[in-house]
Design an enzyme around this catalytic site. Sequence first.
Site, PDB file in Angstrom:
ATOM      1  N   ARG A 198       2.936  13.150  -8.924  1.00  0.00           N
ATOM      2  CA  ARG A 198       3.067  12.432  -9.812  1.00  0.00           C
ATOM      3  C   ARG A 198       1.775  12.418 -10.546  1.00  0.00           C
ATOM      4  O   ARG A 198       0.633  12.164  -9.981  1.00  0.00           O
ATOM      5  CB  ARG A 198       3.527  10.996  -9.188  1.00  0.00           C
ATOM      6  CG  ARG A 198       3.570   9.714  -9.999  1.00  0.00           C
ATOM      7  CD  ARG A 198       4.521   8.911  -9.597  1.00  0.00           C
ATOM      8  NE  ARG A 198       3.696   7.791  -8.536  1.00  0.00           N
ATOM      9  CZ  ARG A 198       4.202   7.067  -7.979  1.00  0.00           C
ATOM     10  NH1 ARG A 198       5.458   6.546  -8.100  1.00  0.00           N
ATOM     11  NH2 ARG A 198       3.497   6.328  -7.170  1.00  0.00           N
TER      12      ARG A 198
ATOM     13  N   ASP B 290       4.281  -4.980  -7.389  1.00  0.00           N
ATOM     14  CA  ASP B 290       3.782  -3.734  -6.896  1.00  0.00           C
ATOM     15  C   ASP B 290       4.144  -2.687  -7.513  1.00  0.00           C
ATOM     16  O   ASP B 290       3.551  -1.422  -7.527  1.00  0.00           O
ATOM     17  CB  ASP B 290       3.809  -3.527  -5.594  1.00  0.00           C
ATOM     18  CG  ASP B 290       5.283  -3.652  -4.952  1.00  0.00           C
ATOM     19  OD1 ASP B 290       6.025  -4.606  -5.135  1.00  0.00           O
ATOM     20  OD2 ASP B 290       5.712  -2.797  -4.466  1.00  0.00           O
ATOM     21  N   ASN B 291       5.214  -2.764  -8.365  1.00  0.00           N
ATOM     22  CA  ASN B 291       5.979  -1.535  -9.150  1.00  0.00           C
ATOM     23  C   ASN B 291       5.551  -1.652 -10.719  1.00  0.00           C
ATOM     24  O   ASN B 291       6.122  -1.099 -11.694  1.00  0.00           O
ATOM     25  CB  ASN B 291       7.429  -1.585  -8.849  1.00  0.00           C
ATOM     26  CG  ASN B 291       7.483  -1.053  -7.467  1.00  0.00           C
ATOM     27  OD1 ASN B 291       6.802  -0.399  -6.909  1.00  0.00           O
ATOM     28  ND2 ASN B 291       8.804  -1.428  -7.112  1.00  0.00           N
TER      29      ASN B 291
ATOM     30  N   GLY C   6       7.123   8.031   5.968  1.00  0.00           N
ATOM     31  CA  GLY C   6       6.093   8.706   4.884  1.00  0.00           C
ATOM     32  C   GLY C   6       6.849   9.797   4.046  1.00  0.00           C
ATOM     33  O   GLY C   6       6.146  10.415   3.234  1.00  0.00           O
TER      34      GLY C   6
ATOM     35  N   GLY D 118       0.993  -1.104   0.008  1.00  0.00           N
ATOM     36  CA  GLY D 118       0.060   0.076  -0.044  1.00  0.00           C
ATOM     37  C   GLY D 118       0.917   1.398   0.077  1.00  0.00           C
ATOM     38  O   GLY D 118       1.983   1.221   0.134  1.00  0.00           O
TER      39      GLY D 118
ATOM     40  N   GLY E 196       2.734   3.870   1.298  1.00  0.00           N
ATOM     41  CA  GLY E 196       3.129   4.054   2.561  1.00  0.00           C
ATOM     42  C   GLY E 196       3.531   5.726   2.703  1.00  0.00           C
ATOM     43  O   GLY E 196       3.860   6.170   3.835  1.00  0.00           O
TER      44      GLY E 196
ATOM     45  N   ARG F  64      -2.050  -1.595  -9.998  1.00  0.00           N
ATOM     46  CA  ARG F  64      -0.789  -2.487 -10.095  1.00  0.00           C
ATOM     47  C   ARG F  64      -1.084  -3.723 -10.212  1.00  0.00           C
ATOM     48  O   ARG F  64      -2.152  -4.050  -9.848  1.00  0.00           O
ATOM     49  CB  ARG F  64       0.307  -2.206  -8.930  1.00  0.00           C
ATOM     50  CG  ARG F  64       0.543  -0.751  -8.737  1.00  0.00           C
ATOM     51  CD  ARG F  64       0.700  -0.600  -7.104  1.00  0.00           C
ATOM     52  NE  ARG F  64       0.651   1.198  -6.786  1.00  0.00           N
ATOM     53  CZ  ARG F  64       1.723   1.561  -6.598  1.00  0.00           C
ATOM     54  NH1 ARG F  64       2.980   1.076  -6.781  1.00  0.00           N
ATOM     55  NH2 ARG F  64       1.679   3.023  -6.511  1.00  0.00           N
TER      56      ARG F  64
END
Length: 497
Positions: A174, A250-251, A124, A88, A90, A181
């Site tokens: 971004r 996840d990327n 974070g 998730g 972070g 993902r």
Amino acid sequence: MKKTPIFENSYSQLPKKFYRKIAPSSVKAPSTIVLNYPLAHQLGLEYNWFDSAAALNILSGNHIASGSEPISQTYAGHQFGHFNPNLGDGRAVLLGEFTSPAGNRYDLQLKGCGRTPFSRQGDGRAPIGSVIREYIISEAMAALDIPTTRSLAAIASGESVYRQQLLPGAILSRIAPSHIRIGTFEYSALKGDIESVRLLADYTIKRHFKTLLQSQNRYLGLLQKTIELQAQLIAQWQGMGFIHGVMNTDNILICGATIDYGPCAFMDQYKADQVFSSIDTTGRYAYNQQPSIGQWNLVCLAQTMLPLIHQDIHQAIDMAQQAINTYPVQYEDAYQKIMRNKLGLAQKRPENQQLASELLHIMGQYQLDFSLCFRYLTDLIGQDNPSHEPQTGLFQPPAALLKWIEKWQWLLQQEQVQQSGRNTERLVKMKSANPAFIPRNHQIEIVIRAAEDQLDFKPMHQLLAVLAEPKEYRAQNKDYALAPLPHQKIVKTYCGT
Ligand code: AMP
Ligand code: MG
């Protein structure tokens, strides 16, 4: 009048398990490092707003725009082959989505904006170096026509973050077609929750692949589309000598854009199994492993969708397997086309393919600089063209390459005999496939040093200006085209989280 973008929040229509509501944490003294005006224009953001204190407040996380319902997204993922069910965002918050004048929907996410429910031990936050790296490389990728998330702004937080030492903190804005993902699908499939996978798949199809709504098996279609986009994307990476470095599931975005510019790098000297990332100790994500890791990742996606593809699990596996089996073929097709473009060859012939692999062999043997070598070949094609500026004196071909060039020119001539008058077209394609300027590691390092040590962002702005026009060589920018000197060589890159 200053108009803020009109935010929508369609992702929040998914079940609660897919996100947590969380506002960005505010920062002490935000100030602009860089604003991406051309991108803002393309996205339809108003100049008067983008340039204002109001925008700075929103892009630093100090103010929430009306209509924005910030969330952090939940996902899981295979990290270096091991499944982690609880990842998730972070250190990222999705402010919302908005639609560009061309009718495309984009996410606007802040990265480095404080702790979220997914932060685990992390703070974070993001150090300025990692934000600058992502900004530069993602924008360079876009200028090289490689699908990527974009960087709309980098904002200094005016606060320090601790990473073995105190460093200035920063926040990146971004932009992505979405942040869905492979790991988001893996999360949705946890504990056999097929209804969640279906909802996520339907959302993804509506957002990215509307034409599939008419198809007989839209879920198989979704898998096929993702396979196609990954094959194309990774072929483009290979063609530019780009090493992602952390191809964890996840990327990997379903929309086929490159995301997560951590320990990534463009190769200087060609080495087939090049690795830069300090954490990739086994070379899992080495340059020459990227195409097959792409397939490994797609298998992870396919597994989450089996029950949607067919109610009979055996048939579902068969159908998914068939789709996965097309990946190596699609990848190879895309890659060979890119290699032909790099060599100015048009015809799909075994001789041309052989020629390309012989070249890479020579490049590896003599440790030639990837970009300078291909640009040298481009200059040979452009030598009679008065509008082409060659990178004179930057590359010395070894004898083995000169011999290879004879063979290359012979194959080029054969194509010319059949289709005359195509040298200009050939040059245009080669210039685009063999850019003069890539974001070299040592140049990025120089920029980060100036930013980190002196809060001097001028070197960053200069590098960004060169990388925005990578296809035309300009002698005044020669330094940016040069390979690193031995003492400038970066051998390891870090996640920089
Ligand atoms: P990445 O290596 O950027 O793909 O991150 C992997 C995971 O670690 C993601 O869940 C990130 O959100 C999380 N993460 C990375 N850096 C931080 C940080 N500074 N604070 C909190 N979480 C982080
Ligand atoms: Mg990540």
